[in-house]
Scaffold this motif. Structure first.
Motif, PDB file in Angstrom:
ATOM      1  N   UNK A   1       1.492  10.865 -18.354  1.00  0.00           N
ATOM      2  CA  UNK A   1       1.890  10.344 -16.871  1.00  0.00           C
ATOM      3  C   UNK A   1       1.440   9.161 -16.695  1.00  0.00           C
ATOM      4  N   UNK A   2       0.683   8.602 -17.286  1.00  0.00           N
ATOM      5  CA  UNK A   2       0.347   7.113 -17.181  1.00  0.00           C
ATOM      6  C   UNK A   2       1.577   6.301 -17.954  1.00  0.00           C
TER       7      UNK A   2
ATOM      8  N   UNK B   1      -9.952   8.681  -0.624  1.00  0.00           N
ATOM      9  CA  UNK B   1      -9.275   7.681   0.523  1.00  0.00           C
ATOM     10  C   UNK B   1      -8.043   8.629   0.935  1.00  0.00           C
TER      11      UNK B   1
ATOM     12  N   UNK C   1      -5.111   9.385 -11.201  1.00  0.00           N
ATOM     13  CA  UNK C   1      -4.826   9.144 -10.139  1.00  0.00           C
ATOM     14  C   UNK C   1      -5.861   9.435  -8.999  1.00  0.00           C
ATOM     15  N   UNK C   2      -6.415  10.298  -8.949  1.00  0.00           N
ATOM     16  CA  UNK C   2      -7.513  10.661  -8.074  1.00  0.00           C
ATOM     17  C   UNK C   2      -8.734  10.003  -8.319  1.00  0.00           C
ATOM     18  N   UNK C   3      -9.282   9.808  -9.653  1.00  0.00           N
ATOM     19  CA  UNK C   3     -10.554   9.330  -9.888  1.00  0.00           C
ATOM     20  C   UNK C   3     -11.418  10.389 -10.055  1.00  0.00           C
TER      21      UNK C   3
ATOM     22  N   UNK D   1       0.889  -1.236   0.116  1.00  0.00           N
ATOM     23  CA  UNK D   1       0.140   0.031  -0.028  1.00  0.00           C
ATOM     24  C   UNK D   1       0.849   1.290  -0.033  1.00  0.00           C
TER      25      UNK D   1
ATOM     26  N   UNK E   1      -4.969   7.802   0.785  1.00  0.00           N
ATOM     27  CA  UNK E   1      -3.811   8.208  -0.117  1.00  0.00           C
ATOM     28  C   UNK E   1      -4.126   9.221  -1.065  1.00  0.00           C
TER      29      UNK E   1
ATOM     30  N   UNK F   1       3.808   6.152 -15.137  1.00  0.00           N
ATOM     31  CA  UNK F   1       3.303   5.315 -14.025  1.00  0.00           C
ATOM     32  C   UNK F   1       3.877   3.909 -14.455  1.00  0.00           C
TER      33      UNK F   1
ATOM     34  N   UNK G   1     -15.624   5.059  -8.052  1.00  0.00           N
ATOM     35  CA  UNK G   1     -14.789   5.356  -6.938  1.00  0.00           C
ATOM     36  C   UNK G   1     -15.691   6.260  -5.964  1.00  0.00           C
TER      37      UNK G   1
ATOM     38  N   UNK H   1     -10.601   4.537 -17.322  1.00  0.00           N
ATOM     39  CA  UNK H   1     -11.698   5.171 -16.334  1.00  0.00           C
ATOM     40  C   UNK H   1     -13.235   4.926 -16.457  1.00  0.00           C
TER      41      UNK H   1
ATOM     42  N   UNK I   1      -9.375   2.426 -13.662  1.00  0.00           N
ATOM     43  CA  UNK I   1      -8.562   3.543 -13.162  1.00  0.00           C
ATOM     44  C   UNK I   1      -9.561   4.197 -12.056  1.00  0.00           C
ATOM     45  N   UNK I   2      -8.614   4.800 -10.986  1.00  0.00           N
ATOM     46  CA  UNK I   2      -7.401   4.427 -10.675  1.00  0.00           C
ATOM     47  C   UNK I   2      -7.260   3.158  -9.923  1.00  0.00           C
ATOM     48  N   UNK I   3      -6.021   2.669 -10.199  1.00  0.00           N
ATOM     49  CA  UNK I   3      -5.729   1.046  -9.852  1.00  0.00           C
ATOM     50  C   UNK I   3      -4.442   1.145  -9.296  1.00  0.00           C
ATOM     51  N   UNK I   4      -4.409   0.053  -8.445  1.00  0.00           N
ATOM     52  CA  UNK I   4      -3.309  -0.430  -7.920  1.00  0.00           C
ATOM     53  C   UNK I   4      -2.369  -1.303  -8.592  1.00  0.00           C
TER      54      UNK I   4
ATOM     55  N   UNK J   1      -0.783  -4.049  -7.597  1.00  0.00           N
ATOM     56  CA  UNK J   1      -0.956  -5.309  -7.398  1.00  0.00           C
ATOM     57  C   UNK J   1      -2.009  -5.903  -8.369  1.00  0.00           C
TER      58      UNK J   1
END
Lengths: 264, 125
Positions: free
Chosen positions: B14-15, A220, A126-128, A91, A222, B18, A216, B84, B105-108, B110
């Motif tokens: 940006x992506x 959060x 990144x923020x959604x 995380x 983060x 990433x 979303x 998105x 998106x947004x995603x982690x 993992x």
């Protein structure tokens, strides 16, 4: 109104920490895997000891079984602890990656349009954010320019329409006045976040998040880090790019004048 | 077996950055839209996975998928859509168009690694 603390500079070690954190995750994964293997071995031994005991083994087998049970319990506890640390580390690694990439990309160009594009990309990817506006103070006049007005599910509504923002959203107005990052919505404002944009101690604008992507539901913890980063870096990147563009334009004009004077 | 090379198709620089940070273990090639992605796929015969955005200029993700699936030489390459667009019908549309998996998106990090792992095992959906 939920009010957060004043924003500060983001962690300066972000770029260095992201790869280090990834290595930590790899190490934790490896430790977890070893712990799982150990648990399996202990379980096998335990089964073996139990089998011996059932086959009429002596007191030694009982003792061995008890010892193995204790070790198994310890190993299982270690596995849980490591699994929890692995989740936390992953995380944290993800959070740092987001911050590193956002910072890197904000300062990767001296073209004002590209900086604005990057701010929009951070907000969306990144923020959604599904709907947001970027407000910037004009060089002259008291109102703010609506420099970006983006909406995936329709356009923003008043007072965030047209070319200028002249006030009207209480939460945004308060953020522009005192430079405090605020999270909503509340009775005075439909905005989900009002992020002050700073250049040193001056508030030069705000990023206002009006809606998130449907999948979303909330901002959060983060996301708060990203909002802080935008507050500290977005305006500086934009300011530097605009300054460079102005200087560049002036330089070209001077060069043209020199050429003209020389009769070239 | 992990993919030898991954093609990232996204109009956001940006992506691109990433993915570069998130997927350090894979060699990556990049495209800014579907049309460029088709060229990259034909140039790089060793691309074994495509990470695809949907909303892009010139040729969007769904158009790219259709063009890719119609080209026998590259049709087999697995595609993970990362977009998105997060409604159920968006996911269904992506999978029907031939994507192997769909991430919102947004995603982690993992999530992508998990899907890649499941693709290797043949269990991604």
């Amino acid at each position: 109104m939920s009010e957060a603390t004043k924003t500060g500079a983001p962690a300066s070690a972000t770029s260095a920490s992201a790869p280090a954190d990834s290595e930590l995750v790899v190490q934790l994964r490896s430790a977890l895997s070893r712990a799982n293997e150990l648990t399996q071995v202990l379980e096998a031994n335990l089964r073996e000891a139990e089998s011996e005991r059932q086959q009429g083994g002596d007191g030694q087998a009982d003792e061995r079984a008890l010892e193995l049970e204790r070790r198994l319990a310890t190993a299982e506890s270690d596995v849980k602890e490591l699994a929890s640390r692995l989740v936390d580390s992953e995380h944290q690694a993800g959070r740092l990656m987001n911050l590193y990439v956002a910072t890197y990309q904000l300062h990767a160009t001296l073209d004002p349009a590209e900086v604005q594009e990057t701010i929009a990309e951070i907000a969306i990817n990144l923020l959604g954010a599904a709907r947001f506006v970027l407000l910037l103070k004009r060089d002259e006049g008291g109102d703010l320019e609506i420099a970006l007005n983006q909406g995936i599910y329709g356009e923003p509504e008043p007072p965030f329409t047209g070319d200028s923002y002249r006030g009207g959203d209480a939460m945004v107005d308060a953020t522009l006045a005192d430079g405090v990052l605020r999270l909503g919505p509340n009775v005075d404002s439909p905005a989900l976040a009002a992020v002050p944009l700073r250049v040193q101690n001056d508030i030069v604008g705000a990023l206002v998040v009006l809606k998130l992507l449907d999948h979303k539901p909330i901002l959060r913890s983060e996301d708060r880090d990203l909002l802080d980063l935008l507050s500290a870096h977005a305006a500086i990147a934009l300011f530097a790019a605009r300054l460079f563009a102005t200087k560049d334009r002036k330089l070209r004009t001077l060069e043209s004048l020199v050429k003209l004077a020389r009769g070239e | 077996m992990q993919p030898r090379k991954v093609l990232v198709v996204d109009d956001s620089k940006l992506m691109h950055k990433m993915y570069e940070v998130m997927l350090r273990q894979f060699p990556l090639v990049y495209a800014l839209d579907g049309r460029e992605a088709l060229d990259r796929l034909r140039e790089h015969g060793d691309v074994e996975l495509v990470l695809l955005d949907i909303n892009m200029p010139n040729m969007n993700g769904l158009e790219f998928l259709a063009a890719m699936k119609a080209d026998g030489a590259i049709a087999h390459t697995p595609v993970i859509v990362i977009s998105t667009e997060g409604k159920e019908e968006d996911t269904a549309r992506g999978l029907e168009a031939g994507a192997s998996a769909y991430i919102k998106k947004p995603f982690h990090r993992e999530e992508i690694l998990d899907v890649i792992s499941r693709l290797e095992k043949g269990t991604a959906a």
